[in-house]
Design an enzyme around this catalytic site. Structure first.
Site, PDB file in Angstrom:
ATOM      1  CG  ASP A  25       0.430  -4.671   1.578  1.00 60.54           C
ATOM      2  OD1 ASP A  25      -0.096  -4.562   0.462  1.00 60.54           O
ATOM      3  OD2 ASP A  25       1.393  -3.963   1.948  1.00 60.54           O
ATOM      4  CD  GLU A  42      -1.123   4.115   3.474  1.00 66.74           C
ATOM      5  OE1 GLU A  42       0.018   4.325   3.020  1.00 66.74           O
ATOM      6  OE2 GLU A  42      -1.986   3.465   2.886  1.00 66.74           O
ATOM      7  CG  ASP A  47       0.686   1.439  -2.750  1.00 66.85           C
ATOM      8  OD1 ASP A  47      -0.009   1.330  -1.725  1.00 66.85           O
ATOM      9  OD2 ASP A  47       1.676   0.711  -2.991  1.00 66.85           O
TER      10      ASP A  47
HETATM   11  O1  MIG Z   1       5.712  -0.925   0.074  1.00 65.84           O
HETATM   12  O2  MIG Z   1       3.856  -1.094  -4.947  1.00 65.84           O
HETATM   13  O3  MIG Z   1      -0.203  -2.325  -0.745  1.00 65.84           O
HETATM   14  O4  MIG Z   1      -0.418  -3.545  -3.227  1.00 65.84           O
HETATM   15  O5  MIG Z   1       1.960  -4.060  -4.624  1.00 65.84           O
HETATM   16  C1  MIG Z   1       4.910  -1.724  -0.706  1.00 65.84           C
HETATM   17  C2  MIG Z   1       4.205  -2.255  -4.269  1.00 65.84           C
HETATM   18  C3  MIG Z   1       4.248  -0.904  -1.762  1.00 65.84           C
HETATM   19  C4  MIG Z   1       2.064  -1.767  -1.193  1.00 65.84           C
HETATM   20  C5  MIG Z   1       0.727  -2.097  -1.768  1.00 65.84           C
HETATM   21  C6  MIG Z   1       0.843  -3.253  -2.689  1.00 65.84           C
HETATM   22  C7  MIG Z   1       1.827  -2.944  -3.781  1.00 65.84           C
HETATM   23  C8  MIG Z   1       3.177  -2.593  -3.179  1.00 65.84           C
HETATM   24  N1  MIG Z   1       3.019  -1.472  -2.252  1.00 65.84           N
END
Ligand code: MIG
Length: 968
Positions: A651, A576, A573
């Site tokens: 999200d 980016e 995650d």
């Molecule tokens: O800043 O890991 O898109 O699916 O549950 C949020 C926590 C970080 C963003 C992801 C989301 C995930 C969440 N993450």
């Protein structure tokens, strides 16, 4: 991130901004037209809010305040506000619709008065089209670099700006003026002064610039520009294929050079140098816009092409909104877009590839540039599309098609296809932010098994870690982590753990990823040579330099312990990369090293950073478990990331509109080479009403990745949370997915060879039918057509079936394509149709994808023309299939007046499946058959189901060649 208050001092900044705007852009302040009348309410269409008047909220409440403000703003914005619910102290849930059919909802943790402002700002942004006005953004950047501040500013000054925006004509004039002005900064390539023939094409000299036009592969041509004549090193993060140029013919004429390669040709007109791709008969397919040769402006490069009327544009990966991109503009810059909406751009991924489709014929363009790029499909100037980037090479590929499917395959071959995923990853995956402690994880898994709801994976989101530090486990919440993972596995669950890429900057405390990474000099640097530190979940964090092979190798090794404990999949995650600051990412001047010893700044690699993170993870897992197929889920991506990871759309929100938006988004990803994708079923942000969650699960069962997820602080979201009735409907949706696993796995295996996505737009298979170009319906493999219900209204909806005959799934009710069919799916039903001529392999439902089904293989035969089916099976998780250990069977049928015959043959028998017999279910019988013959002999045990019009008969030995005849 959830919006927070702006920093002090911002008001002054925005006042300055306003003054500047007044000085530099006086036109918009001069006109002060009266506010327009609200548009007449259009009749509700699919997706509209039900015309249910909300009861007036009690005075003095948050909702009353909201309504008062809504009444003020609604006519000014031309929107209708829907119901509003006050969820808790600080959050409101509500919805509004625009123009009778666009509908979006929100749930925000904001003060009630701000919620409305948020919507207002969205609308204003939309109306001002500020996303695409460079000058506007220049102002914003100069005077309020903070987007949030800008939004705050809009909240305060929204009305004035809104009034200004009504001077729509002036705004347009301004846009053109701006375009003309900025065009002055561009240098266009001039006239050709020399033509040099290369082994694979030509190199044209035009002043100081050089242009290479080469053949790359059959049907694939490449164009490169070197403004000062020196081509940069031929390198690409995306291109996976070796150039294999076919023979080409070159005609160097007086006015033009023509290159012909099979059915495709490209003509380069010499004065000025413009490029035109044409088909076999010489018809232009894609041509530079007249008098707009490719050009550069400082480090920026750009191409302008003519847009024939009626041409549609698809692709660009995860962009929201309608699948057809015509009339809109997009930028590609991987962004943590928490709470994105229909008009949010950019999003998480950058896939600079599009298809143009006209009259059933298609071509593709891949712009191989990882800098921030932008694509404009006639938004700035009607009839002209353009693409370009803020830096890097002008280097693009033309993919000739002309079948849309061929273009998709050509692109997949160019940038690489997804490897075969483990079968279990195609089962239902349950996630939430976050399941903890250990007891809760076990409880969720156990509830699936107790309630007999099939599932294959459970996720651990960031809270399983110690202090949000990747590659740690919280000892207090997960005291027996290994045992938990083992026990879950014994229950048929695969554990998937999140491992974000930011490493906590924690020296001297024994945090191995930081210590070993530091020792290896693995982290991204500032221009002054110090390690860049950004604030993310663990606090101060450092970022692996994923563009270096040695760093990727090191990263891959970090998984050793988790892999040893049996963790089956990993979730990358925030790649980016997301940083908690105003720009949401690292500074553009951070330094990234490359394998050849050179270094580039963040601009050059931002868009590939997440892909390289996923690549490091995948490759590491391959090394740690060489014969096990990795499962990696990534959020950010660049073209080609499917080689290493599945993905999801980030999200989203728990609204009907978000569910509807998921389909065009996932279809667009599929067209862009990214086939193993899903969205957060139920919506990440907010709380889905029970009906919405049920509908979303019905739909999600037909998404390539089927994964429920929920944000922190939102109510529970597992299939059973809304009581036994919903639970039963959701179980049924999940069970259907499991019954279809043989079909689905076969289609996924095809995707890994051809790049044709499992979930695909109808036009991919039926490009000649005008009905194929909608955003709601899609094909799931080649033989199932899905027409999901996207509204909370239980109203009849029109479905246009693709050409040919289609059976209502599991019945003998047959309809013809092209005729509107009115359906009214009850909750728990999704309109699903099987192609007349399909043979769909299914299996008895098991509780997870690896569990041996109890019963024979099932072959559902829907007689019709071109009657065929296929089955691919293997062990589901190793690479043995690459050594021939797989099964491929082909089935066919023939329908005649006196009956139906069905045959099957195993074409490759390298894998021994669980079944030896196959049960045929043959539809289309109005009455019981006269006789059923298996091979040469009359079968005894067949049955006839009068309701379904189907005949069931067992083929006892189906692993060889067989033939069944059913006589009327
Ligand atoms: O800043 O890991 O898109 O699916 O549950 C949020 C926590 C970080 C963003 C992801 C989301 C995930 C969440 N993450």
């Amino acid at each position: 991130m959830e919006p927070t208050s702006a920093a002090p001092g911002i008001l002054d900044e925005v006042r300055g901004f306003l003054e500047d705007l007044r000085r530099d852009w006086p036109e918009i302040f001069r006109a002060r037209p009266r506010l327009p009348e609200p548009p007449p309410a259009a009749p509700p269409r699919i997706g509209a809010l039900p015309a249910r008047p909300a009861p007036p909220p009690p005075a003095g409440t948050d909702a009353a305040l909201f309504h008062a403000r809504a009444e003020h703003w609604a006519p000014r914005l031309g929107v209708t506000f829907g119901r509003v619910r006050v969820k808790d102290q600080r959050s409101l849930w509500g919805s509004c619709s625009r123009e009778g059919n666009l509908n979006f909802s929100w749930r925000l943790t904001l003060a009630p008065s701000e919620v409305l402002d948020y919507v207002v700002v969205h609308e204003l942004a939309h109306r001002l089209e500020m996303n695409h006005s460079r000058r506007f953004w220049a102002h914003v950047e100069k005077h309020c670099p903070d987007y949030r501040a800008h939004r705050k500013w809009l909240r305060r000054n929204g009305e004035a700006l809104y009034r200004a925006s009504r001077a729509a004509a002036l705004l347009l004039v301004f846009a053109f003026a701006a375009a003309a002005a900025s065009a002055q900064g561009w240098t266009a390539v001039g006239s050709v002064t020399n033509v040099e023939t290369l082994s694979d094409g030509v190199e044209l000299t035009a002043g100081a610039a050089r242009v290479r036009i080469t053949a790359f592969a059959p049907g694939v041509m490449r164009v490169r520009l070197a403004p000062n004549g020196g081509f940069s090193k031929d390198a690409s993060w995306a291109v996976a294929e070796e150039a294999a140029p076919p023979a080409m013919k070159i005609d160097d004429g007086v006015d033009a050079v023509k290159l012909t390669m099979g059915e495709v040709s490209v003509v380069a007109t010499k004065s000025p140098l413009t490029i035109r791709f044409a088909d076999a008969s010489g018809n232009a397919v894609l041509a530079d816009a007249p008098a707009l040769p490719m050009a550069w402006n400082g480090a920026s490069v750009r191409v302008w092409k003519s847009m024939p009327p009626g041409e549609r544009y698809y692709g660009l990966g995860d962009k929201a909104g309608p699948m057809d991109r015509r009339g809109r503009a997009f930028s590609l810059w991987n962004t943590d877009a928490y709470g994105w909406q229909e008009s949010t751009d950019p999003l998480y991924k950058s896939i600079p590839f599009f298809l143009g489709v006209r009259g059933g014929k298609a071509y593709g363009v891949f712009f191989d540039n990882a800098y921030r790029s932008s694509f404009d499909f006639g938004k700035e100037t009607d009839g002209i599309l353009s693409f370009g980037a803020d830096g890097g090479d002008l280097d693009y590929y033309f993919l000739a098609g002309p079948a849309p499917k061929t273009v998709v395959s050509e692109f997949a071959a160019l940038v690489g296809r997804a490897p075969l995923p483990p079968l279990w990853s195609l089962g239902y995956q349950q996630c939430r932010y976050s399941y903890y402690p250990e007891a809760r994880v076990r409880e969720v898994a156990k509830t699936f098994r107790d309630k007999k709801i099939p599932a294959d994976a459970i996720y651990l989101d960031i809270d399983y870690q110690e202090g949000n530090r990747p590659f740690t486990v919280s000892a207090s919440s997960f005291p027996a982590f290994g045992a938990m993972v083992r026990d879950l596995r014994a229950e048929g669950f695969h554990t998937i753990a999140i491992t974000d890429l930011h490493i906590a900057r924690a020296p001297g405390v024994g945090y191995a990823p930081y210590d070993s990474g530091t020792q290896l000099d693995a982290f991204v640097k500032n221009p002054d040579g110090t390690v860049y530190v950004g604030h993310v979940w663990p606090g101060d964090s450092v970022f692996p330099d994923f563009t270096l092979t040695r760093v990727r190798d090191w990263w891959g090794g970090l998984y050793k312990e988790f892999v040893g404990l049996g963790v089956a999949g990993f979730w990358n995650d925030m790649n980016e990369p997301a940083v908690f600051n105003e720009t949401k990412t690292m500074p553009l001047d951070t330094v990234h090293r490359l394998d050849d010893g050179s270094a580039v700044d963040h601009r050059a690699v931002h868009n590939v950073f997440g892909m390289e993170n996923a690549r490091a993870t995948y490759d590491g897992l391959r090394r740690l478990r060489p014969d096990e197929r990795p499962f990696v889920l990534t959020r950010a991506a660049f073209a080609g990331a499917q080689r290493w990871a599945a993905s999801w759309t980030g999200d989203n929100s728990a609204t009907w509109n978000h569910m509807a938006m998921s389909t065009p988004m996932l279809l667009s990803l599929g067209l862009s080479g990214y086939g193993l994708v899903g969205d957060d079923i139920g919506g990440f942000i907010g709380a889905p009403p029970a009906d919405l969650l049920t509908r979303w699960m019905e739909l999600g069962a037909f998404n390539p990745i089927f994964r429920g997820h929920a944000a922190k602080g939102t109510p529970d979201r597992e299939p059973w949370v809304d009581g036994p009735e919903h639970e039963a409907l959701r179980r049924r949706a999940i069970e259907r997915r499991y019954a279809l696993l043989p079909y689905l796995y076969t289609a996924v295996e095809e995707m890994t060879r051809t790049g044709v996505p499992l979930m695909r737009p109808v036009f991919l298979d039926y490009p000649d039918s005008e009905d194929s170009y909608g955003d709601r319906d899609f094909l799931f493999g080649g033989d199932l057509f899905v027409a999901p219900a996207f509204s909370e209204m239980r109203e009849a909806e029109d479905v246009r079936l693709p050409p040919g005959g289609w059976y209502e799934y599991g019945t003998s009710n047959r309809h013809e394509g092209g005729v509107p069919l009115s359906v009214r799916p009850a909750l728990g039903e999704i309109p699903l149709f099987a192609r007349a001529g399909a043979i769909i392999p299914q299996q008895p439902v098991a509780q997870d994808a690896d569990e041996t089904p109890n019963g024979p293989l099932e072959l559902h035969v829907y007689p019709g023309p071109d009657c065929r089916g296929e089955l691919y099976q293997d062990d589901g998780h190793t690479f043995a299939y690459r050594r021939g250990k797989f099964l491929r069977a082909r089935y066919s049928c023939e329908a005649a007046a006196d009956g139906v015959s069905v045959s099957g043959a195993v074409e490759h028998g390298g894998y021994r499946p669980w079944w030896s017999g196959a049960e045929l279910v043959v539809y289309g019988f109005a009455a019981a058959p006269r006789e059923v013959r298996v091979g040469g002999t009359a079968a005894a045990g067949w049955t006839f189901d009068a309701d379904r019009g189907s005949v069931r008969v067992l083929v006892p030995r189906a692993r060889g060649a067989w033939r069944v005849r059913i006589l009327r």
